[in-house]
Write a protein that holds these residues in place. Structure first.
Motif, PDB file in Angstrom:
ATOM      1  N   ILE A 165      34.705  35.410  31.184  1.00  0.00           N
ATOM      2  CA  ILE A 165      35.321  36.727  31.357  1.00  0.00           C
ATOM      3  C   ILE A 165      36.738  36.598  31.894  1.00  0.00           C
ATOM      4  O   ILE A 165      37.078  35.631  32.598  1.00  0.00           O
ATOM      5  CB  ILE A 165      34.502  37.632  32.300  1.00  0.00           C
ATOM      6  CG1 ILE A 165      34.308  36.975  33.674  1.00  0.00           C
ATOM      7  CG2 ILE A 165      33.182  38.015  31.662  1.00  0.00           C
ATOM      8  CD1 ILE A 165      33.735  37.915  34.723  1.00  0.00           C
ATOM      9  N   ALA A 166      37.543  37.585  31.550  1.00  0.00           N
ATOM     10  CA  ALA A 166      38.859  37.754  32.156  1.00  0.00           C
ATOM     11  C   ALA A 166      38.681  38.560  33.445  1.00  0.00           C
ATOM     12  O   ALA A 166      37.995  39.586  33.448  1.00  0.00           O
ATOM     13  CB  ALA A 166      39.785  38.492  31.197  1.00  0.00           C
ATOM     14  N   VAL A 167      39.266  38.080  34.509  1.00  0.00           N
ATOM     15  CA  VAL A 167      39.172  38.747  35.814  1.00  0.00           C
ATOM     16  C   VAL A 167      40.536  39.312  36.165  1.00  0.00           C
ATOM     17  O   VAL A 167      41.536  38.579  36.162  1.00  0.00           O
ATOM     18  CB  VAL A 167      38.702  37.767  36.910  1.00  0.00           C
ATOM     19  CG1 VAL A 167      38.655  38.455  38.270  1.00  0.00           C
ATOM     20  CG2 VAL A 167      37.336  37.188  36.546  1.00  0.00           C
ATOM     21  N   ARG A 168      40.569  40.583  36.462  1.00  0.00           N
ATOM     22  CA  ARG A 168      41.808  41.242  36.866  1.00  0.00           C
ATOM     23  C   ARG A 168      41.609  41.887  38.236  1.00  0.00           C
ATOM     24  O   ARG A 168      40.497  42.236  38.614  1.00  0.00           O
ATOM     25  CB  ARG A 168      42.226  42.298  35.846  1.00  0.00           C
ATOM     26  CG  ARG A 168      42.613  41.709  34.493  1.00  0.00           C
ATOM     27  CD  ARG A 168      43.021  42.784  33.497  1.00  0.00           C
ATOM     28  NE  ARG A 168      43.581  42.217  32.267  1.00  0.00           N
ATOM     29  CZ  ARG A 168      42.852  41.818  31.228  1.00  0.00           C
ATOM     30  NH1 ARG A 168      41.524  41.935  31.270  1.00  0.00           N
ATOM     31  NH2 ARG A 168      43.446  41.304  30.162  1.00  0.00           N
ATOM     32  N   GLN A 169      42.686  42.030  38.963  1.00  0.00           N
ATOM     33  CA  GLN A 169      42.660  42.641  40.293  1.00  0.00           C
ATOM     34  C   GLN A 169      41.656  41.933  41.201  1.00  0.00           C
ATOM     35  O   GLN A 169      40.886  42.555  41.934  1.00  0.00           O
ATOM     36  CB  GLN A 169      42.357  44.136  40.202  1.00  0.00           C
ATOM     37  CG  GLN A 169      43.413  44.908  39.432  1.00  0.00           C
ATOM     38  CD  GLN A 169      43.138  46.399  39.352  1.00  0.00           C
ATOM     39  OE1 GLN A 169      41.991  46.847  39.435  1.00  0.00           O
ATOM     40  NE2 GLN A 169      44.197  47.174  39.198  1.00  0.00           N
ATOM     41  N   SER A 170      41.675  40.623  41.145  1.00  0.00           N
ATOM     42  CA  SER A 170      40.829  39.830  42.039  1.00  0.00           C
ATOM     43  C   SER A 170      41.170  40.147  43.496  1.00  0.00           C
ATOM     44  O   SER A 170      42.345  40.274  43.850  1.00  0.00           O
ATOM     45  CB  SER A 170      41.067  38.335  41.788  1.00  0.00           C
ATOM     46  OG  SER A 170      40.649  37.558  42.891  1.00  0.00           O
ATOM     47  N   PRO A 171      40.155  40.282  44.353  1.00  0.00           N
ATOM     48  CA  PRO A 171      40.445  40.514  45.764  1.00  0.00           C
ATOM     49  C   PRO A 171      41.063  39.311  46.457  1.00  0.00           C
ATOM     50  O   PRO A 171      41.572  39.421  47.573  1.00  0.00           O
ATOM     51  CB  PRO A 171      39.065  40.847  46.360  1.00  0.00           C
ATOM     52  CG  PRO A 171      38.087  40.225  45.426  1.00  0.00           C
ATOM     53  CD  PRO A 171      38.716  40.300  44.062  1.00  0.00           C
ATOM     54  N   LYS A 172      41.026  38.178  45.795  1.00  0.00           N
ATOM     55  CA  LYS A 172      41.643  36.954  46.322  1.00  0.00           C
ATOM     56  C   LYS A 172      42.763  36.561  45.368  1.00  0.00           C
ATOM     57  O   LYS A 172      42.552  36.485  44.159  1.00  0.00           O
ATOM     58  CB  LYS A 172      40.589  35.840  46.400  1.00  0.00           C
ATOM     59  CG  LYS A 172      41.095  34.527  46.951  1.00  0.00           C
ATOM     60  CD  LYS A 172      39.957  33.503  47.004  1.00  0.00           C
ATOM     61  CE  LYS A 172      40.470  32.177  47.554  1.00  0.00           C
ATOM     62  NZ  LYS A 172      39.387  31.160  47.580  1.00  0.00           N
ATOM     63  N   PRO A 173      43.983  36.343  45.868  1.00  0.00           N
ATOM     64  CA  PRO A 173      45.079  36.002  44.962  1.00  0.00           C
ATOM     65  C   PRO A 173      44.880  34.626  44.336  1.00  0.00           C
ATOM     66  O   PRO A 173      44.205  33.776  44.921  1.00  0.00           O
ATOM     67  CB  PRO A 173      46.306  36.023  45.889  1.00  0.00           C
ATOM     68  CG  PRO A 173      45.758  35.782  47.258  1.00  0.00           C
ATOM     69  CD  PRO A 173      44.393  36.397  47.276  1.00  0.00           C
ATOM     70  N   PRO A 174      45.483  34.450  43.151  1.00  0.00           N
ATOM     71  CA  PRO A 174      46.194  35.419  42.326  1.00  0.00           C
ATOM     72  C   PRO A 174      45.236  36.421  41.688  1.00  0.00           C
ATOM     73  O   PRO A 174      44.040  36.145  41.552  1.00  0.00           O
ATOM     74  CB  PRO A 174      46.872  34.546  41.274  1.00  0.00           C
ATOM     75  CG  PRO A 174      45.982  33.361  41.139  1.00  0.00           C
ATOM     76  CD  PRO A 174      45.436  33.107  42.512  1.00  0.00           C
TER      77      PRO A 174
END
Length: 256
Positions: free
Chosen positions: A173-182
């Motif tokens: 999956i593509a993960v966006r707006q992860s709570p951990k950067p990046p």
């Protein structure tokens, strides 16, 4: 086929990394007596990379037929190739550059400068997994999957209260707006991780104690994603004393 969950406690981070490295070498040698090739999924993080460094420096590392191992990653950060934030770049520096791996069997996730967008990159890695699958499967079965565990209980880039942990119809999956950067990442999904023969989770520090305790107490995978991870044959938590602070004594194994 039975699954066995164990918690193995070590005296500190150096002892932990050395012990996991020794067990990895022993297990790989045993498995290579049974199979022509192995599939190993790697992780990043301080302990994940410390284990790879310990494998590199073990006197027994040269007993492994490294060219018979495929290497994969459970997740990676969507940054340019070679960036030191990438799990694969850290793995090359810690281990892979120093042992005779077959570069064609090192399967890094696409980087942000690969010419693909994030969704295309997820599809591309899924296609690579499918290429090495047996029969009608859509991914290879990993003989050993290394995972770190975050203080919030996340594994790979599957985070609490996010939809990723519940995805079952995709391998990547593509993960966006992860709570951990990046904020942008790629991650394997839970069914792929749980199809692994062995899941080895390596964690250290008091900030991991609550997540580990909750996972072993049966917390929801949506609340504590690590609670939803279990290898087919065995799931081992390799921990230091601080991380084990909230583990019930009866769950701590005296030996492997």
């Amino acid at each position: 086929m039975t699954n066995d969950r164990r918690v193995l406690v070590h005296s500190g981070k150096p002892a932990l990394a050395s012990a996991v490295a020794a067990r990895f070498i022993t297990k790989v040698l045993d498995l290579l007596d049974e199979k022509p090739e192995l599939h190993i999924a790697l992780t990043g993080g301080s302990m994940g990379i410390a284990v790879l460094d310990a494998i590199r420096h073990s006197p027994a590392s040269d007993t492994i037929a490294w060219d018979r191992l495929h290497f994969w990653w459970g997740d990676d950060r969507w940054v340019p190739g070679g960036d030191r934030e990438r799990n694969d770049a850290q793995a090359w520096e810690a281990l892979l550059d120093h042992v005779p791996v077959d570069s064609g069997k090192v399967h890094a996730m696409p980087a942000s400068d690969s010419g693909l967008d994030l969704d295309e990159a997820a599809d591309a890695y899924a296609a690579t997994l499918r290429e090495f699958a047996a029969g009608d499967d859509d991914h290879p079965v990993f003989d050993i999957t290394f995972l770190g565990v975050g203080p919030d209980g996340h594994i790979a880039s599957l985070f609490p209260h996010r939809s990723g942990i519940g995805v079952t119809d995709r391998t990547v999956i593509a993960v966006r707006q992860s709570p951990k950067p990046p904020p942008e990442r790629l991650s394997l999904t839970r069914p792929v991780l749980n199809a692994s023969e062995r899941v080895w989770m390596v964690l250290a520090g008091g900030d991991k104690a609550s997540a580990l305790g909750l996972a072993l107490a049966g917390a929801s995978r949506d609340e504590v994603p690590v609670a939803g991870i279990k290898g087919r044959r065995r799931t081992v938590f390799f921990v230091d004393g601080e991380a084990a602070a909230e583990v019930p004594p009866q769950l701590i194994a005296p030996d492997y």
